[in-house]
Design a protein around this motif. Structure first.
Motif, PDB file in Angstrom:
ATOM      1  N   ARG A   1     -15.678   6.569   9.706  1.00  0.00           N
ATOM      2  CA  ARG A   1     -13.898   6.516   9.977  1.00  0.00           C
ATOM      3  C   ARG A   1     -12.601   7.007  10.902  1.00  0.00           C
ATOM      4  O   ARG A   1     -13.194   8.125  10.540  1.00  0.00           O
ATOM      5  CB  ARG A   1     -13.870   5.587   8.236  1.00  0.00           C
ATOM      6  CG  ARG A   1     -11.756   5.187   8.051  1.00  0.00           C
ATOM      7  CD  ARG A   1     -11.314   5.156   7.486  1.00  0.00           C
ATOM      8  NE  ARG A   1     -12.527   3.584   6.451  1.00  0.00           N
ATOM      9  CZ  ARG A   1     -11.476   2.600   6.706  1.00  0.00           C
ATOM     10  NH1 ARG A   1     -10.447   2.501   7.610  1.00  0.00           N
ATOM     11  NH2 ARG A   1     -12.404   1.529   6.056  1.00  0.00           N
TER      12      ARG A   1
ATOM     13  N   SER B   1      -0.326   4.488  -1.293  1.00  0.00           N
ATOM     14  CA  SER B   1      -0.862   6.324  -1.189  1.00  0.00           C
ATOM     15  C   SER B   1      -0.709   6.861  -0.595  1.00  0.00           C
ATOM     16  O   SER B   1       0.362   6.674   0.204  1.00  0.00           O
ATOM     17  CB  SER B   1      -2.766   5.700  -0.624  1.00  0.00           C
ATOM     18  OG  SER B   1      -2.981   4.465  -0.992  1.00  0.00           O
TER      19      SER B   1
ATOM     20  N   ALA C   1      -9.788   9.679   2.826  1.00  0.00           N
ATOM     21  CA  ALA C   1     -10.557   8.379   2.472  1.00  0.00           C
ATOM     22  C   ALA C   1      -9.930   8.519   0.867  1.00  0.00           C
ATOM     23  O   ALA C   1     -10.030   7.296   1.398  1.00  0.00           O
ATOM     24  CB  ALA C   1     -12.064   8.954   2.429  1.00  0.00           C
ATOM     25  N   ARG C   2      -9.334   9.304   0.507  1.00  0.00           N
ATOM     26  CA  ARG C   2      -8.711   9.037  -0.595  1.00  0.00           C
ATOM     27  C   ARG C   2      -7.680   8.058  -0.250  1.00  0.00           C
ATOM     28  O   ARG C   2      -7.213   6.953  -0.973  1.00  0.00           O
ATOM     29  CB  ARG C   2      -8.243  10.227  -1.394  1.00  0.00           C
ATOM     30  CG  ARG C   2      -7.592   9.969  -2.804  1.00  0.00           C
ATOM     31  CD  ARG C   2      -7.901  10.974  -3.683  1.00  0.00           C
ATOM     32  NE  ARG C   2      -7.320  10.816  -4.634  1.00  0.00           N
ATOM     33  CZ  ARG C   2      -7.224  12.260  -5.440  1.00  0.00           C
ATOM     34  NH1 ARG C   2      -6.919  13.509  -5.195  1.00  0.00           N
ATOM     35  NH2 ARG C   2      -6.634  12.232  -6.509  1.00  0.00           N
TER      36      ARG C   2
ATOM     37  N   LEU D   1      -6.853   5.907   1.463  1.00  0.00           N
ATOM     38  CA  LEU D   1      -7.000   4.534   1.864  1.00  0.00           C
ATOM     39  C   LEU D   1      -7.243   3.773   0.587  1.00  0.00           C
ATOM     40  O   LEU D   1      -7.898   2.471   0.434  1.00  0.00           O
ATOM     41  CB  LEU D   1      -8.093   4.111   2.418  1.00  0.00           C
ATOM     42  CG  LEU D   1      -8.041   5.050   3.907  1.00  0.00           C
ATOM     43  CD1 LEU D   1      -8.412   4.622   5.185  1.00  0.00           C
ATOM     44  CD2 LEU D   1      -6.311   3.990   4.405  1.00  0.00           C
ATOM     45  N   ARG D   2      -7.632   4.305  -0.475  1.00  0.00           N
ATOM     46  CA  ARG D   2      -8.379   3.670  -2.199  1.00  0.00           C
ATOM     47  C   ARG D   2      -7.756   2.667  -2.667  1.00  0.00           C
ATOM     48  O   ARG D   2      -5.972   3.381  -2.771  1.00  0.00           O
ATOM     49  CB  ARG D   2      -9.004   4.941  -3.104  1.00  0.00           C
ATOM     50  CG  ARG D   2      -9.957   5.273  -2.413  1.00  0.00           C
ATOM     51  CD  ARG D   2     -10.614   6.420  -3.283  1.00  0.00           C
ATOM     52  NE  ARG D   2     -11.842   6.767  -2.256  1.00  0.00           N
ATOM     53  CZ  ARG D   2     -12.253   8.534  -2.837  1.00  0.00           C
ATOM     54  NH1 ARG D   2     -12.169   8.569  -3.971  1.00  0.00           N
ATOM     55  NH2 ARG D   2     -13.354   8.757  -2.673  1.00  0.00           N
TER      56      ARG D   2
ATOM     57  N   HIS E   1     -12.404  14.639   2.422  1.00  0.00           N
ATOM     58  CA  HIS E   1     -12.342  13.975   0.996  1.00  0.00           C
ATOM     59  C   HIS E   1     -10.421  12.856   0.976  1.00  0.00           C
ATOM     60  O   HIS E   1     -10.362  12.302   0.776  1.00  0.00           O
ATOM     61  CB  HIS E   1     -12.850  14.054   0.423  1.00  0.00           C
ATOM     62  CG  HIS E   1     -12.849  13.837  -1.972  1.00  0.00           C
ATOM     63  ND1 HIS E   1     -13.338  13.155  -1.277  1.00  0.00           N
ATOM     64  CD2 HIS E   1     -11.829  13.612  -2.430  1.00  0.00           C
ATOM     65  CE1 HIS E   1     -13.005  13.019  -2.889  1.00  0.00           C
ATOM     66  NE2 HIS E   1     -11.668  12.951  -3.284  1.00  0.00           N
TER      67      HIS E   1
ATOM     68  N   ARG F   1       0.555  -0.776   0.230  1.00  0.00           N
ATOM     69  CA  ARG F   1       0.024  -0.282  -0.175  1.00  0.00           C
ATOM     70  C   ARG F   1       0.732   1.324  -0.383  1.00  0.00           C
ATOM     71  O   ARG F   1       1.430   1.491   0.927  1.00  0.00           O
ATOM     72  CB  ARG F   1      -0.992   0.179   0.979  1.00  0.00           C
ATOM     73  CG  ARG F   1      -1.890  -0.918   1.214  1.00  0.00           C
ATOM     74  CD  ARG F   1      -3.249  -1.107   0.074  1.00  0.00           C
ATOM     75  NE  ARG F   1      -3.609   0.064   0.360  1.00  0.00           N
ATOM     76  CZ  ARG F   1      -4.658   0.243   1.028  1.00  0.00           C
ATOM     77  NH1 ARG F   1      -5.512  -1.192   1.172  1.00  0.00           N
ATOM     78  NH2 ARG F   1      -5.784   1.256   0.926  1.00  0.00           N
TER      79      ARG F   1
END
Length: 222
Positions: free
Chosen positions: A159, A109, A218-219, A221-222, A215, A107
């Motif tokens: 979250r 990100s 959250a992004r 974690l994508r 936003h 991961r």
């Protein structure tokens, strides 16, 4: 207010605010440690006040606050690098000691540093410095206070996220009418996430837009 204090005291003649010639300073170092100063303070607090003084204070506290002075909003202020920022108090879950995150395999990100254990639960650790383009090596400790890195556990859309910060100021209350637009000199990466700026003592604190920051969290974690 017009009510006068007791007669001029020895501290203003021969004490720390005078010429410093008082022999007791050798023992007490400062006038506030001397019994004469304490006695004068008690006498000052116990003095009689006149009706004009009472009326003046009554008028002062009776006057309604203007809309611009009503501190109806609050945010938790913190520092990342040289930037003092704040998120709405409603997002804050808890403040935790700073710990190194555990890397998450495969991961990568932007902003995701790993996971951290806070209160027995694992949470993603997101670096706002990466998301906002802030140099974490900037800034310095404030004079007269200890500085400790922290983790802010914040919640956005069910979250929770752990955000590392270099320093924590605490909750600031402000009047929405006194929020100022961000200055043109503010870091451009930060500026687009700000809803405004408030002044707290000697600090100018950028108010982060909860929706825009949420936003980005959250992004990550994508």
């Amino acid at each position: 207010m017009n009510q006068s204090t007791p007669a001029d005291g020895c501290w203003s003649r021969i004490g720390v605010t005078g010429d410093g010639s008082c022999e007791l300073l050798t023992e007490h170092v400062h006038c506030r440690n001397c019994g004469h100063y304490g006695t004068a303070a008690q006498r000052n607090l116990g003095r009689e006040v006149d009706d004009a003084y009472l009326r003046e204070w009554a008028e002062h506290f009776r006057a309604p606050e203007s809309a611009a002075e009503q501190a109806g909003a609050s945010a938790v202020a913190f520092r990342i690098g040289a930037e003092w920022l704040a998120l709405p108090t409603g997002m804050l879950v808890r403040v935790a000691p700073h710990v190194l995150p555990h890397r998450v395999p495969h991961r990568g990100s932007r902003g995701l540093r790993g996971i951290v254990n806070i209160g027995g639960q694992l949470h993603p650790c997101i670096a706002l410095a990466d998301l906002l383009g802030i140099d974490v090596d900037g800034g310095s400790e404030r004079v007269g206070r200890h500085t400790f890195a922290r983790l802010l556990l914040v919640r956005w859309e069910e979250r929770a996220y752990a955000l590392p910060v270099a320093d924590l100021h605490g909750i600031v209350r402000y009047a929405p009418a006194r929020v100022q637009p961000p200055a043109a000199t503010i870091n451009k990466g930060v500026q687009r996430f700000l809803s405004g700026v408030v002044t707290e003592h000697d600090m100018r604190i950028g108010l982060l837009d909860a929706g825009l920051v949420g936003h980005q969290l959250a992004r990550a974690l994508r």
